[in-house]
Write a protein that holds these residues in place. Sequence first.
Motif: not given
Length: 167
Positions: A22-31, A33-34, A43-50
């Motif tokens: 749960r927290y790993g996926l959220i942290a990776l998504t935020v990372l 996205a930033a 890297l926004l494409i990766v953030a959207v996929a996450l």
Amino acid sequence: MGDLYSEYLVKKQPTTKDAVIRYGLIALTVLFAAAGLFMIPLLLIVAVALAVACYFIIPKTDMEYEYLFVNGELDIDAVMAKSKRKKVKSLDIREADLIAPLNSHRMDYYNGNTKLKTLDYSSGDPSHRRFAVIIKSENENCRIIIEPDEHMIQAIKNSAPGKVFLD
């Protein structure tokens, strides 16, 4: 009119693995996205996929199991994040070989058998009274772990008295 009916809901205890997912996926998504906003826009494409992965995976870490016992049939449903329901198993209790508490001496052979497929539909808390149902499912022997309340286990015992043990 003499139907045996019982239902019970068990909340699965969150494990360390669930928290890491749960927290790993959220942290990776935020990372990502930033990083996509401030460094490399690709890297926004990766953030959207996450984020899409979060939408599908995180609800599976908040799980409840609902048992519905009616006239010898035990239906087990998984309720994910209190919103999605999925039928995971349907058992005919009369076809079970044995139903007993998980720590019962009657389960000694089955608890030591490594070839037995184990499906855990309980809270996962070892301090709770959990039962194992030994049954042939999909052409292989299975040990299905459930956590019924006293009313349900009595209904199951009334349905198949020679196969259910409460010791």
